[in-house]
Design an enzyme around this catalytic site. Sequence first.
Site, PDB file in Angstrom:
ATOM      1  N   TYR A   1      -1.587  -0.405  11.065  1.00  0.00           N
ATOM      2  CA  TYR A   1      -1.796  -1.062   9.770  1.00  0.00           C
ATOM      3  C   TYR A   1      -0.640  -0.792   8.819  1.00  0.00           C
ATOM      4  CZ  TYR A   1      -3.229  -1.384   4.902  1.00  0.00           C
ATOM      5  OH  TYR A   1      -3.234  -1.645   3.563  1.00  0.00           O
TER       6      TYR A   1
ATOM      7  N   THR B   1       0.829  -1.213   0.000  1.00  0.00           N
ATOM      8  CA  THR B   1       0.000   0.000   0.000  1.00  0.00           C
ATOM      9  C   THR B   1       0.858   1.255   0.000  1.00  0.00           C
ATOM     10  OG1 THR B   1      -1.544   1.285   1.367  1.00  0.00           O
ATOM     11  CG2 THR B   1      -0.119  -0.233   2.516  1.00  0.00           C
TER      12      THR B   1
END
Length: 343
Positions: A153, A125
């Site tokens: 995360y 990501t």
Amino acid sequence: MKLLVTGGAGFIGGNFIHYILKKYSDYKIVCLDKLTYAGNLSTLKDAFTNKNFKFVKGDIADRKTVDNLFAKEKFDVVINFAAESHVDRSILNPEVFLVTNIIGAQVLMEACKKFGNIRFHQVSTDEVYGDLPLNRPELMFTEDTPIHTSSPYSASKASADLLTLAYFRTYGLPVTISRCSNNYGPYHFPEKLIPLMITRALNDKTLPVYGNGKNVRDWLYVEDHCKAIDLIISKGKMGEVYNVGGHNEKSNIEIVKLILKKLNKPESLITFVEDRKGHDLRYAINPEKIEKELNWTPETKFDKGIENTINWYLENKKWWEDIISGEYEKYYEKMYKTKEKNL
């Protein structure tokens, strides 16, 4: 060619499975998914009718399960989509993110090494780069941008990326990494921004927007992302990172208002809520490397992509209505309802 697709019952993994089965009639896919809250077998309904598809329920962090699967199936390529991915949930419960996103990736790579130096692709990501200021639109993330994470995360995904590159350098495992901007499209779990706004607007419920809604994201249509991963798997250079962006920067409030307009719903549904802890201001990816080296470009303009997405949710109400269960409603109450305020 036999592929192991982990996390294939989720949003991007599910779309990737549909894309590959449609494009390659001779590819075989095994999907390994733990079926946590975001894993949904109905996402793979069409895939189950394809003789080249097989589903296995299991945890990528379970070494015995993974080793047994590798020994039995003899994969050519492993694509790791499996991840805990919602920032809010990582703030509430960081530990599960570390287990799935870091240990799980290591278990998969160890199996790749053990069972024949199997090609491994890690789906990552743009959040590993941290964020960018709103007043510097010329700044964008490149593959050389230093990692600077903001949440449990993104820290877990960055850790998995570093581990992936370490397996390449230390063991010679053939690996690649893709770091994508925010995806949107069919089968997107209804806790994420775009599907949350669509589904709540359709039910004439309030639309919770963090802070002032000016946080900016680069939006990538999920099918364009699937095409990029397919190219990286077949033509990418081992040990390399590829940024995959959509050239579609939009603020959260722009997205929400656009969805309301397309659904002919009033902006009075918007409710501003207390901002997320450590909320990143802006993400912007420079995908020049993949465009030059692999001849990939995002094909879907945002206006067309968001129209396709809204239409999909209109046409597939049963899919998302089945997801919005009592547990999900309790989660919504905990994360948003208690924070509502007028700004």
